[in-house]
Scaffold this active site. Structure first.
Site, short mmCIF file in Angstrom:
data_model
loop_
_atom_site.label_atom_id
_atom_site.label_comp_id
_atom_site.label_asym_id
_atom_site.label_seq_id
_atom_site.Cartn_x
_atom_site.Cartn_y
_atom_site.Cartn_z
N TYR A 60 31.16 29.86 90.20
CA TYR A 60 32.50 30.23 89.69
C TYR A 60 32.54 31.63 89.57
CZ TYR A 60 33.28 25.24 89.25
OH TYR A 60 33.57 24.03 89.58
N LYS A 113 19.70 21.30 88.40
CA LYS A 113 19.48 21.01 89.73
C LYS A 113 18.25 21.83 89.76
CE LYS A 113 19.66 18.28 93.24
NZ LYS A 113 19.43 16.91 93.25
N ASP A 170 21.72 14.97 89.08
CA ASP A 170 22.46 13.72 89.76
C ASP A 170 22.12 12.31 88.92
OD1 ASP A 170 20.16 15.06 90.83
OD2 ASP A 170 19.78 13.91 92.48
N ASP A 215 31.40 21.20 85.48
CA ASP A 215 32.74 20.98 86.04
C ASP A 215 33.09 19.30 86.22
OD1 ASP A 215 35.42 20.91 86.91
OD2 ASP A 215 35.23 22.35 88.44
#
Ligand code: NAP
Length: 492
Positions: free
Chosen positions: A130, A177, A210, A234
């Site tokens: 972002y 991640k 995930d 988000d």
């Protein structure tokens, strides 16, 4: 007892914004909190004046004065090239922590009703993809830079632990991640692990993002506070909102060192604008978060209690909820009607689900304790530059480009280490192809692993550029405290 007066910038916003913000303002005032509102503009109406920031100077000045904002949703025009005014506001005032509670609400049917879902997603709000640093590197390859800093990570992670402490929560889960993006998500994870030791009473765990999505769908009540990077946050914060009733109920606060912005999570829902039918719960709950931030915790409790009673008793039910429960839409409460009911319920407490009381510690302090990674620690890092990545726009086969670049480096301090296409090594050949994508990266490292001189790096770049005029950009390769500051290519 009415409290002392506060100053707050109020931005009605676009679409349904003015209706829900009006609801929040009415409830705050009915709860006895005196606020000098400074009304300010942002969003669509501002873009229309030709101001491409969407946030005019008067609005910025008002926020600098008041330091607290209650805002409605702002539309991001599609196709005009303007940046989102929301993101601009969050970045201008460095509101680094986006805080979104997701808690089961009485009278709001969900698949998880009765399971006691009660979590807060703390999302880093300024960095990551972002940062908006994007380039078309070639006419047909785009690139977006993922920027994660130690300081940005520390601020939001510390916020999450402080929030846990103040709300008496047991566990903070970092969601990253890091297994794939070792230098960025991995840095966030490393900072989390460092800071966790400062909060020994709080359980700290790390899960891959995930798996967090999977666990949220499977057993959401296992989570207490989740802290995560911007893009991950988000997505999972919307997922978490969906678990407890959806956008009509999702409140949020954006906290910075000096400014805090409170808003509903939902957008301007243009099809409902001006119809007095939208659910104002999200904005009213965000107003409660704002009251807590202003130190008005008794009023915040009253507002949250009144919302819970209103939902629990179901005497005023907005259209969205009536639709979910299969009821008669003609019986639905208007935005104003629901707000009237909340105001009428101020001073009452819910029978089934207690509001979360503000912890004795009060709101998380801003600014947070000083950054732990001072200049001394930074200066003590041993560093060495060991090479260069050069990105090249070319349609040439790696099998031809490789020997050519080896020739360029011959006799100098560097050697060609590999050529890769979108992260996968294609030279020396491992049997994979660049699949016709016209952007390759050549990595040059010093022959002996020793430090490279800037002059040698620039000379190498100039020699490559002379052979490959399609070179697009370079990246210096560093080793910090003995650890490579760059990742290997897939297949290397
Ligand atoms: P949206 O405005 O959130 O609306 C999507 C749908 O969500 C609505 O059509 C409605 O669903 C439901 N919904 C939203 N708010 C609700 C509420 N308070 N009560 C009940 N239902 C509600 O999303 P969008 O249509 O994608 O975005 C519209 C504009 O808002 C865009 O310009 C976008 O950029 C902007 N936006 C701004 C913000 C912000 O300012 N923070 C956030 C998100 C989007 P049903 O149609 O099923 O009734």
């Amino acid at each position: 007892m009415p409290s002392a007066s506060h100053r707050v910038t109020v931005i009605p916003g676009d679409g349904v914004g003015p209706e829900v913000v009006r609801a929040g303002v009415r409830v705050i005032e009915a709860a006895g909190v005196k606020i000098d509102w400074e009304e300010a503009a942002a969003g669509a109406s501002v873009f229309q004046t030709g101001d491409t920031s969407g946030v005019p100077a008067e609005t910025r000045h008002s926020i600098e004065r008041t330091k607290v904002v209650l805002k409605g949703p702002l539309e991001t025009p599609v196709g005009f090239g303007e940046k989102s005014a929301n993101v601009t506001l969050r970045k201008l005032f460095e509101t680094y922590a986006n805080v979104r509670p997701a808690r089961e609400l009485p009278g709001v049917p969900t698949r998880y009703a009765g399971e006691g879902v009660d979590m807060v997603i703390v999302r880093e709000n300024v960095e990551d993809l972002y940062a908006g640093i994007e380039h078309m590197v070639t006419p047909d390859v785009g690139q977006c830079l993922k920027v994660i800093s130690r300081k940005g990570s520390e601020k939001v992670i510390r916020y999450a632990f402080e929030l846990a402490r103040r709300e008496g929560r047991q566990k903070v889960t970092a969601a990253t991640k890091a297994n794939i993006m070792k230098m960025t998500e991995g840095l966030f994870k490393a900072v989390f692990e460092e800071l966790a030791s400062e909060y020994p009473e709080i359980k700290a765990e790390h899960l891959i993002i995930d798996n967090v999505a999977h666990q949220l769908a499977k057993q959401p009540n296992q989570f207490d506070i989740i802290v995560t990077t911007n893009l991950n946050g988000d997505i999972i914060s919307d997922l978490a909102s969906g678990l407890v009733g959806g956008l009509g109920f999702a409140s949020s606060g954006n906290y910075g060192d000096s400014v805090a912005i409170f808003e509903a999570v939902h957008g301007s829902a243009p099809k409902y604008a001006g119809k007095d039918v939208i659910n104002p719960t999200a904005l009213i709950l965000s107003s409660g978060m704002m009251l807590r931030h202003l130190g008005e915790s008794a009023a915040a409790d009253r507002v949250e209690d009144a919302v819970l009673v209103t939902l629990e008793e179901g005497t005023a039910t907005t259209q969205d909820l009536v639709r979910q429960t299969g009821g008669d839409i003609d019986t639905a409460a208007s935005t104003t009607g629901f707000t009237d009911a909340v105001i009428a319920n101020l001073g009452r407490g819910p029978a089934t689900l207690k509001a979360r009381r503000s912890a004795p510690g009060g709101p998380v302090p801003t600014p947070l304790p000083a950054w732990s990674y001072g200049p001394e620690r930074y200066a003590a890092i041993e560093r060495r530059t060991v090479g260069l990545d050069i990105f090249i726009e070319t349609g040439e086969e790696p099998g031809r480009l490789g020997p050519d670049l080896e020739g360029v480096a011959a006799g100098g301090p560097f050697e060609l280490h590999f050529i890769e296409s979108r992260g996968t090594k294609v030279y020396p050949s491992v049997g994979l192809s660049a699949d016709g994508v016209r952007l390759l990266r050549a990595r040059f490292l010093t022959r002996d692993g020793g430090p490279a001189l800037d002059g040698d790096l620039l000379a190498l770049q100039a020699r490559v550029a002379a052979r490959q005029p399609g070179w697009t950009h370079i990246e210096k390769l560093h080793v910090f405290n003995g650890a490579d500051g760059f990742t290997k290519a897939q297949g290397e």
